[in-house]
Design an enzyme around this catalytic site. Sequence first.
Site, PDB file in Angstrom:
ATOM      1  N   ASP B  21       1.964  -1.865  13.883  1.00 51.09           N
ATOM      2  CA  ASP B  21       1.559  -0.868  12.896  1.00 51.09           C
ATOM      3  C   ASP B  21       2.717   0.122  12.764  1.00 51.09           C
ATOM      4  OD1 ASP B  21       0.477   1.198  11.446  1.00 51.09           O
ATOM      5  OD2 ASP B  21      -1.007   1.784  12.959  1.00 51.09           O
ATOM      6  N   LYS B  83       8.402   7.060   6.591  1.00 47.35           N
ATOM      7  CA  LYS B  83       7.652   6.099   5.775  1.00 47.35           C
ATOM      8  C   LYS B  83       7.432   6.615   4.345  1.00 47.35           C
ATOM      9  CE  LYS B  83       3.336   3.430   6.221  1.00 47.35           C
ATOM     10  NZ  LYS B  83       2.238   3.198   7.169  1.00 47.35           N
ATOM     11  N   GLU B 183      -2.950  -2.380   5.773  1.00 43.61           N
ATOM     12  CA  GLU B 183      -3.557  -1.688   6.912  1.00 43.61           C
ATOM     13  C   GLU B 183      -5.092  -1.733   6.911  1.00 43.61           C
ATOM     14  OE1 GLU B 183      -1.459   1.999   6.619  1.00 43.61           O
ATOM     15  OE2 GLU B 183       0.398   1.057   7.271  1.00 43.61           O
ATOM     16  N   ASP B 205      -9.172   4.634   5.074  1.00 42.96           N
ATOM     17  CA  ASP B 205      -8.021   4.719   5.977  1.00 42.96           C
ATOM     18  C   ASP B 205      -7.118   5.889   5.587  1.00 42.96           C
ATOM     19  OD1 ASP B 205      -5.741   4.411   7.479  1.00 42.96           O
ATOM     20  OD2 ASP B 205      -5.317   2.361   6.857  1.00 42.96           O
TER      21      ASP B 205
END
Lengths: 207, 627
Positions: B21, B83, B183, B205
């Site tokens: 992840d 990210k 994800e 999420d």
Amino acid sequence: MSDTCSTCGTELETPLCCTSCGALFELQGRPTAHELFGLPNGFAIDLHDLRKRLRRFGRCLHPDFFATAEPRLRELAERNSAALNEAYEVLADDARRADDLVRRLGGPGEDTERQMPQEFLLEVLEWNEALEEARAGGDDAELDALEATLATRRADTLTEVTRLLDPLPEAGAPELTEVRRHLNALRYLDKTLVQIRELRLERANTR
Amino acid sequence: MAFIELDVLNNSPSALALGIDLGTTNSLGALWKDGRPIVLHSEGEAGNVPSVVYFPEQGPPVVGHAARRLAMFDPAHAIYSVKRFMGRGLAEVADDLADVPCPVSETANGVIQFEMRGRKYTPQELSSLILMKAHDQACRALGGMEITRAVITVPAYFDDAQRQATRDAARLAGLDVLRIVNEPTAASLAYGLDEKQQGVVCVYDLGGGTFDVSLLSIEDGVFQVLSTSGDTHLGGDDFDRALATVARAELEREVPALAATAGRPGAFSQTLRLAAEKCKIALSQAPEGELHVSLPESGIQWRRRFTRVEFDALTAPLVERTLDACRRALADAKLTPQDIDEVVLVGGSTRMPGIRARVEQFFGRKPHIELNPDEVVALGAAVQAHVLVGGTRDILLMDVTPLSLGMETMGGAVAKIIERNSSVPCQATEGFTTYADNQTGIDFNIVQGERELAADNRSLGRFKLTGIPPLPAGMARVAVRFHIDADGLLTVTAKEESTGATSRIEVQPMHGLTDGEVETMLAEAYAHAQEDFDARRAADLVTELGTMIHATERGLGNGGAELDRETRLDIDETLERARAAQANSGDDAKALQHARDELERATLPLAAVLMDGVAKSALRGRTLGEI
């Protein structure tokens, strides 16, 4: 499907793969969506059975099961999976399935048959007006009423399409032109239904 | 000290694949073992690798917990949340750049570059450092077994450029990427394992920097994504920022001198951000939390209490944005909140009580929080990795493409090629023709997004179709095939149908690295590998030396009196040199190694003294460091 698997001899359910031994095949020519799912040509469809086939074939040819295979096989799994998914989208949607059948039976395309009956055009004007009013007024009841009208109209149109396509008419039959007109009406209805949806989302957002 | 037992080591590493992840704030590796996925971390270490990169004055960048610690003292040389910059151009991330303490620029293809200590780094390179660290940590937990195959997760709402950037980062990290997995989908795999459940699941999420919502139907072990929506620019960071903004305004009102430095990106912003994050976490534990800003060099110790009610009000607009995405996903799947059988919360940010309450209210049911929201994505990735290496055929994941794919038309509008939420892999073929006699090339612009005008969507780049045989205008028929693969990545191929000539497609990527650039970076990384290896060895030696010095000091306290004068003198001098080496030779592996060997030699007599009769014979020849 009368073909048999070249590897294990089992009768094939789909030209994409053998659900018995797991072999993948290069597609020959351009099979129809119905052929890819091993279904007889026709408008009627059992959605539950279609989804079961999608899962069964998916378990055989999804790229996840070829992640460590040689590149050629991996690429074939990608292509066959894409072909299966593309066919599923066509078969699972009434309008797209009808469109596919009209084309294959030599009926007019959506751009060649643009004539719409006068009464439909008048209806369109009415709906547009109702949508504009709902947009300006901010009244949910109006929007609900319009959506219900359109949904009923959509269902009626699909019933007509089903009547015309089941059983399938001959290639080039005049019914195909009629179906095309209904499909064009559907496209318009769906476009308006999407606009209603967007308006609802906007309203939920500002609340 | 690894806690994984030996049986997993008997599996050949080539039959295994890690799930990683790669998160905005934290990254984590997991592996399938004994019929379930487990998080990989060494005993006594936290499992997560903070996605922070720190650039020391000398030596290679530091990643993870060490970087986070160093960044507290020297925020000007740290980069957080890289990210957010993956596959993006400068203009798109203006907000986030405010927290970046270094000069930034853009390559010719619109890839952001951060300049630190005289070197430029792309987000891909920084992410590759984080991936390497996460991979390294996972492998150490496995007793040093090298597993190079991996499944990497990305937000479901990532577009082609962001996915491609992630893939490039993994390539730079030396990983063999079996699959890029979304994800929320990965999370559903981790949750869906326990019970053989059927039904429609909603995965909400909220991570550090991104929000995803996915609706899935689970039936016969097939996890089919029905729709997905989200915001790749909405996460826990934004909740921190909401607090930081209030704090900054009040602080600057009280200390006007700070306002002068406030507009400048850098240390002050970072300090505020970290303080805000701490306060946010405190507010998840208690109804009140303190935001404490410490600026020792300005002599400022500023404290402000926030209540949960105040915080919830401050962040309500952010939560509403997540619910908008939920409404959108529901509408696309033609479902209502009442149709959802289970709601699953994923991502550290869902620990906020305000979010839990609002999600429960929206869906009318208690969300699942059984699995650690920080671990569930990595665990799911490990499940998918297990499937991909052929571990099971019981689970099948059918995902979708989050954004519509379209082509810019003459008037600047968009002609849809592939609709959003189509199952991947998917394909579509478009016919092109020439508009001039003997035209041998066609240019077109491919975009991703839902807006009507091409300019309002994200361009994937300019595609240049060449090699069309010269024919009269309108005679050439080029079939261009668009294929979105199981990773959600687009490939385009073309064929002229009247002659069968294969046309060539050249792509000028937008906000992406070209293959050549990736190759160059790999070559550079290889050249730096020896340097980096030395640096890592030096770091290990500094630690080892510290342990030995400590052990020697303790040993001298216990048995020093029994040594003869000469030996004692030798140990004292060597110890002094070792302390100096540990303090000053931070990156000189050779000097450190020498100091270590010398200390080992000098302390042999001490080791001998410390052992009584039986131990003495049993441990003869051993050094102090070994016992």
